[in-house]
Design a protein around this motif. Structure first.
Motif, short mmCIF file in Angstrom:
data_model
loop_
_atom_site.label_atom_id
_atom_site.label_comp_id
_atom_site.label_asym_id
_atom_site.label_seq_id
_atom_site.Cartn_x
_atom_site.Cartn_y
_atom_site.Cartn_z
N TYR A 4 0.85 -1.21 0.00
CA TYR A 4 0.00 0.00 0.00
C TYR A 4 0.88 1.25 0.00
CZ TYR A 4 -3.47 3.44 1.46
OH TYR A 4 -4.28 4.54 1.52
N GLU A 5 1.91 1.26 0.84
CA GLU A 5 2.79 2.42 0.95
C GLU A 5 3.52 2.69 -0.37
OE1 GLU A 5 2.63 -0.03 3.31
OE2 GLU A 5 1.52 1.19 4.75
N GLU A 6 3.96 1.65 -1.05
CA GLU A 6 4.64 1.83 -2.33
C GLU A 6 3.67 2.39 -3.37
OE1 GLU A 6 8.01 -1.68 -2.15
OE2 GLU A 6 5.94 -2.23 -2.64
N CYS A 7 2.46 1.90 -3.39
CA CYS A 7 1.44 2.43 -4.30
C CYS A 7 1.15 3.89 -3.98
CB CYS A 7 0.16 1.61 -4.23
SG CYS A 7 0.32 -0.05 -4.89
N LEU A 8 1.08 4.20 -2.70
CA LEU A 8 0.81 5.57 -2.27
C LEU A 8 1.92 6.51 -2.77
CD1 LEU A 8 -1.13 7.34 -0.64
CD2 LEU A 8 0.28 6.85 1.38
N GLU A 9 3.16 6.09 -2.66
CA GLU A 9 4.28 6.90 -3.14
C GLU A 9 4.18 7.16 -4.64
OE1 GLU A 9 8.16 5.55 -1.94
OE2 GLU A 9 7.45 5.13 0.08
N LEU A 10 3.68 6.20 -5.39
CA LEU A 10 3.56 6.34 -6.83
C LEU A 10 2.33 7.16 -7.25
CD1 LEU A 10 4.40 2.67 -7.85
CD2 LEU A 10 5.88 4.68 -8.13
N SER A 11 1.39 7.33 -6.33
CA SER A 11 0.11 7.95 -6.69
C SER A 11 0.13 9.47 -6.76
CB SER A 11 -0.97 7.52 -5.69
OG SER A 11 -0.79 8.19 -4.45
N ASP A 12 1.14 10.11 -6.18
CA ASP A 12 1.22 11.57 -6.08
C ASP A 12 0.12 12.12 -5.18
OD1 ASP A 12 2.50 14.01 -6.56
OD2 ASP A 12 1.24 14.46 -8.29
N LEU A 13 -0.33 11.31 -4.23
CA LEU A 13 -1.33 11.71 -3.24
C LEU A 13 -0.80 11.36 -1.85
CD1 LEU A 13 -4.45 10.14 -4.97
CD2 LEU A 13 -4.00 12.59 -4.74
N THR A 14 -1.36 12.01 -0.84
CA THR A 14 -1.05 11.63 0.54
C THR A 14 -2.09 10.63 1.01
OG1 THR A 14 -2.40 13.35 1.56
CG2 THR A 14 -0.11 13.93 1.00
N ASP A 16 -3.95 10.98 3.57
CA ASP A 16 -5.16 11.74 3.93
C ASP A 16 -5.98 12.12 2.70
OD1 ASP A 16 -4.66 11.64 6.67
OD2 ASP A 16 -3.53 13.52 6.66
N GLU A 17 -5.31 12.44 1.60
CA GLU A 17 -6.03 12.74 0.36
C GLU A 17 -6.76 11.51 -0.16
OE1 GLU A 17 -2.93 16.28 -0.95
OE2 GLU A 17 -2.70 14.28 -1.81
N VAL A 18 -6.10 10.37 -0.10
CA VAL A 18 -6.73 9.11 -0.49
C VAL A 18 -7.93 8.82 0.40
CG1 VAL A 18 -6.42 6.60 -0.63
CG2 VAL A 18 -4.66 8.13 -1.53
N ASP A 19 -7.75 9.03 1.70
CA ASP A 19 -8.86 8.78 2.64
C ASP A 19 -10.05 9.70 2.36
OD1 ASP A 19 -7.38 6.81 3.89
OD2 ASP A 19 -6.80 8.07 5.59
N ALA A 20 -9.77 10.95 1.97
CA ALA A 20 -10.86 11.88 1.65
C ALA A 20 -11.63 11.41 0.41
CB ALA A 20 -10.31 13.29 1.44
N ILE A 21 -10.91 10.92 -0.58
CA ILE A 21 -11.56 10.39 -1.79
C ILE A 21 -12.38 9.15 -1.43
CG2 ILE A 21 -11.17 9.32 -4.06
CD1 ILE A 21 -8.63 11.14 -4.23
N ALA A 22 -11.79 8.26 -0.64
CA ALA A 22 -12.49 7.03 -0.23
C ALA A 22 -13.75 7.36 0.56
CB ALA A 22 -11.56 6.15 0.62
N GLU A 25 -16.38 8.92 -1.95
CA GLU A 25 -16.88 7.98 -2.96
C GLU A 25 -17.34 6.65 -2.36
OE1 GLU A 25 -17.31 8.89 -6.15
OE2 GLU A 25 -16.58 10.87 -5.58
N HIS A 26 -17.22 6.50 -1.04
CA HIS A 26 -17.64 5.27 -0.35
C HIS A 26 -16.97 4.04 -0.96
CE1 HIS A 26 -20.66 7.75 1.61
NE2 HIS A 26 -21.01 8.19 0.42
N MET A 27 -15.64 4.10 -0.99
CA MET A 27 -14.90 2.98 -1.58
C MET A 27 -13.66 2.67 -0.74
SD MET A 27 -13.11 4.87 -4.91
CE MET A 27 -14.59 4.85 -5.84
N ASP A 28 -13.11 1.52 -1.00
CA ASP A 28 -11.89 1.07 -0.35
C ASP A 28 -10.76 2.05 -0.67
OD1 ASP A 28 -10.39 -1.39 0.87
OD2 ASP A 28 -9.24 -0.80 -0.91
N PRO A 29 -9.87 2.34 0.29
CA PRO A 29 -8.78 3.27 0.04
C PRO A 29 -7.88 2.89 -1.14
CG PRO A 29 -8.99 2.91 2.38
CD PRO A 29 -9.93 1.95 1.70
#
Length: 92
Positions: A4-14, A16-22, A25-29
């Motif tokens: 998950y951490e490696e994917c997060l580094e590649l995503s250009d998001l933090t 917390d930003e991923v959590d806000a989207i999740a 949108e009511h979806m898995d992080p």
């Protein structure tokens, strides 16, 4: 296999930003991370900004002021790290 951490580094998001989207949108992080990365790479920064703003408004309506304050910091960080698509630069 990537973590998950490696994917997060590649995503250009933090995280917390991923959590806000999740949250919005009511979806898995992990799925939210993929969606967020897609939006960033396809000029969707304004959509992510709107998602975070919607989450702030909902937290305020729910009187969850601590969460709203945390999301405000997430929004400020997102704007600071993605300035090329901010309204002031878009008008230039």
């Amino acid at each position: 296999m990537l973590t998950y951490e490696e994917c997060l580094e590649l995503s250009d998001l933090t995280a917390d930003e991923v959590d806000a989207i999740a949250e919005h949108e009511h979806m898995d992080p992990m799925i939210a991370m993929a969606l967020g990365h897609y939006m960033i790479t396809h000029a969707g920064e304004q959509k992510i900004k709107r998602i975070i703003m919607d989450d702030i408004e909902k937290a305020q309506r729910d009187r969850n002021y601590a969460h709203a304050e945390m999301l405000q910091k997430v929004l400020q960080h997102f704007i600071a790290t993605h300035p090329e698509h901010s309204p002031s630069r878009a008008a230039a």
